[in-house]
Design an enzyme around this catalytic site. Structure first.
Site, mmCIF file in Angstrom:
data_model
loop_
_atom_site.group_PDB
_atom_site.id
_atom_site.type_symbol
_atom_site.label_atom_id
_atom_site.label_comp_id
_atom_site.label_asym_id
_atom_site.label_seq_id
_atom_site.Cartn_x
_atom_site.Cartn_y
_atom_site.Cartn_z
ATOM 1 N N VAL A 9 -46.007 39.529 -19.744
ATOM 2 C CA VAL A 9 -46.826 38.317 -19.637
ATOM 3 C C VAL A 9 -46.207 37.283 -20.560
ATOM 4 O O VAL A 9 -45.497 37.621 -21.507
ATOM 5 C CB VAL A 9 -48.312 38.553 -20.002
ATOM 6 N N SER A 10 -46.471 36.017 -20.286
ATOM 7 C CA SER A 10 -45.839 34.945 -21.054
ATOM 8 C C SER A 10 -46.535 34.647 -22.374
ATOM 9 O O SER A 10 -45.895 34.254 -23.337
ATOM 10 C CB SER A 10 -45.785 33.662 -20.228
#
Length: 186
Positions: A9-10
């Site tokens: 995930v960012s």
């Protein structure tokens, strides 16, 4: 053949849970799932680096979606080549594609380019929104905390920049910036 998983995930506000659950459901052991909370625009990620060290010839890496492995086409091609040279295949669960075989590699390369283009479109839209907001008068950045009027008044009384900085608890360069911003063009 051993199964490995990779999830990313960012931001820390996002959750890896859905990706990890999907990897577990297809048979990846918990200790063989590597994850990162980092941008996909580069390959310098701890989880990915550790995965690269752990896999061996004949292993398969499962990733929920193509853009979870990366968003930069050149990086994705380099990663795919690196894993291919090791004899390691990559399968993308949601996309239904794999790097196994020449056709798989070609499809992944094309989709990587699409992911990179989408990332660029997002950046462009963000920048356009920022420009429009500035036109409407929206101010960006933190609010000023320095008493600019006090600094200018002190300067008018003949106080030097070093003493102004010391008195206001700011750097001398900040004092010079305030003074420069206040100058009227001749």
């Amino acid at each position: 053949m051993r199964l490995f998983g990779y999830a990313r995930v960012s931001t820390s506000q996002q959750s890896l849970d859905i990706q990890i659950k999907a990897l577990r459901e297809v048979g990846v052991e918990k200790n063989r799932i590597f994850a990162d909370t980092a941008s996909g625009s580069h390959v310098n990620r701890d989880g990915l680096s550790l995965l690269r060290v752990k896999v061996e010839h004949g292993d398969v890496i499962l990733v929920k979606k193509l853009d979870r492995l990366g968003r930069d086409t050149a990086d994705m091609i380099a990663l795919i080549k690196e894993f291919d040279n090791l004899g390691v295949a990559i399968r993308f669960l949601d996309d239904g594609i794999s790097t196994e075989g020449a056709m798989g590699k070609m499809v992944v390369t094309i989709l990587s380019a699409v992911a990179q283009a989408e990332r660029q479109r997002i950046l462009d839209r963000t920048n356009e929104g920022r420009v429009e907001a500035k036109i409407r008068g929206v101010k960006f950045g933190r609010k000023r905390t320095v008493d600019r009027e006090k600094a200018l008044a002190m300067k008018d009384k003949g106080v030097g920049a070093t003493d102004i900085a010391r008195n206001l608890g700011i750097g001398r360069s900040t004092v010079y910036k305030i003074l420069k911003d206040h100058e009227t063009p001749i």
